[in-house]
Design a protein around this motif. Structure first.
Motif, mmCIF file in Angstrom:
data_model
loop_
_atom_site.group_PDB
_atom_site.id
_atom_site.type_symbol
_atom_site.label_atom_id
_atom_site.label_comp_id
_atom_site.label_asym_id
_atom_site.label_seq_id
_atom_site.Cartn_x
_atom_site.Cartn_y
_atom_site.Cartn_z
ATOM 1 N N UNK A 64 36.955 0.138 -19.668
ATOM 2 C CA UNK A 64 36.148 1.171 -19.026
ATOM 3 C C UNK A 64 35.158 0.560 -18.026
ATOM 4 N N UNK A 65 34.465 -0.494 -18.432
ATOM 5 C CA UNK A 65 33.410 -1.076 -17.588
ATOM 6 C C UNK A 65 33.957 -1.840 -16.389
ATOM 7 N N UNK A 66 35.266 -2.075 -16.358
ATOM 8 C CA UNK A 66 35.853 -2.754 -15.189
ATOM 9 C C UNK A 66 35.847 -1.845 -13.964
ATOM 10 N N UNK A 67 35.774 -0.556 -14.204
ATOM 11 C CA UNK A 67 35.886 0.423 -13.123
ATOM 12 C C UNK A 67 34.522 0.852 -12.598
ATOM 13 N N UNK A 68 34.257 0.553 -11.318
ATOM 14 C CA UNK A 68 33.036 1.013 -10.672
ATOM 15 C C UNK A 68 32.985 2.532 -10.698
ATOM 16 N N UNK A 69 34.168 3.158 -10.523
ATOM 17 C CA UNK A 69 34.279 4.611 -10.522
ATOM 18 C C UNK A 69 33.784 5.183 -11.856
ATOM 19 N N UNK A 70 34.244 4.622 -12.969
ATOM 20 C CA UNK A 70 33.829 5.095 -14.295
ATOM 21 C C UNK A 70 32.332 4.902 -14.503
ATOM 22 N N UNK A 71 31.806 3.767 -14.054
ATOM 23 C CA UNK A 71 30.381 3.501 -14.218
ATOM 24 C C UNK A 71 29.543 4.478 -13.401
ATOM 25 N N UNK A 72 30.011 4.813 -12.204
ATOM 26 C CA UNK A 72 29.313 5.811 -11.393
ATOM 27 C C UNK A 72 29.333 7.177 -12.070
ATOM 28 N N UNK A 73 30.439 7.479 -12.731
ATOM 29 C CA UNK A 73 30.512 8.744 -13.476
ATOM 30 C C UNK A 73 29.429 8.799 -14.550
ATOM 31 N N UNK A 74 29.264 7.705 -15.284
ATOM 32 C CA UNK A 74 28.268 7.668 -16.353
ATOM 33 C C UNK A 74 26.865 7.864 -15.790
#
Length: 257
Positions: A80-90
């Motif tokens: 999960x944390x590899x994705x900048x996209x996912x982190x921006x979602x959080x």
């Protein structure tokens, strides 16, 4: 990781739940199962059903989808944390939590919640890469760290607990429904609809062949429909056994729950 409604290909359809997840980890497994469980409860979700190529920045339509949700489920998985996209979602989800009161429900899928909160193991490795890539904007990386720590501290679900995945997704779906203050009566509506059709056929048969047995069958079906409608009303009104304790001695009491 979500940019299209599960119920339609039209992104404008209203939804209650936004599901954030890492596609390569859970798209065809846990996420799809949870999404199906939510849909069975008539809960509209916003989720990406396609492997789409994306740019580096989170899209405005996705930001809007997060804003419109009443509750966000964040499925923390190994990558999960590899994705900048996912982190921006959080980060965006937490903003909606702060300014709009959005409910956050973290789910820890094959990861230790402690590792997510403190960015250890695969999460620590991901941030080492982010710090190298974004060394000129480390404030953004710190924002991601803070967001992960805060989101992972919310009360959620640890999938490492010994239960089957099917049981787990059903329990999470019910938890989501309760947090949305929703009551599900779809199962009762389905039974009532079928029995009403049966009652109509029985009545027609009784009219053509007027016997006591046929009349009794029709009346029994009508009685069962009435019981189910009462049960539906009890559920919709959120009436408890304690609230109806004065009815305990009646034959109808147990049929209401």
């Amino acid at each position: 990781m979500a940019n299209s409604s599960t119920s339609s290909t039209t992104p404008k359809e209203t939804h209650e739940v936004f599901i954030s997840f890492r596609g390569e980890d859970t798209r065809k497994k846990f996420t799809s199962h949870l999404n199906s469980a939510l849909r069975r409860l008539d809960i509209k979700t916003y989720i990406d059903d396609h492997n789409l190529e994306r740019g580096d920045e989170i899209s405005q339509s996705l930001l809007k989808a997060i804003e419109d949700a009443k509750l966000s489920v964040i499925i923390f998985s190994k990558n999960f944390a590899n994705s900048k996209w996912c982190l921006d979602e959080v980060v965006k989800i937490l903003e909606c939590r702060k300014y709009k009161g959005q409910i956050i429900l973290p789910v820890f899928y094959e990861v230790d919640p402690f590792h997510v909160r403190h960015q250890l193991e695969s999460y620590g490795e991901a941030f080492v890469k982010h710090e190298k890539r974004f060394e000129s904007t480390l404030n953004v990386v710190q924002k991601w760290r803070d967001a992960l720590g805060e989101a992972a501290n919310h009360s959620g679900w640890d999938c490492s607990i010994n239960r089957t995945e099917s049981e787990l997704v059903e329990e999470i779906a019910m938890d989501v429904m309760q947090k949305l203050n929703r009551v599900y009566v779809g199962d009762l509506d389905n039974q009532i609809s079928k029995l009403e059709k049966l009652a109509h056929l029985q009545l027609e048969y009784y009219k053509s062949i007027n016997t006591y047995a046929n009349r009794e069958s029709h009346e029994a079906t009508v009685e069962r429909i009435t019981e189910l409608k009462m049960k539906r009303s009890v559920r919709m009104l959120r009436l408890t056994r304690e609230m109806l304790s004065y009815m305990e001695d009646s034959e109808a009491f147990e049929k209401l729950f």
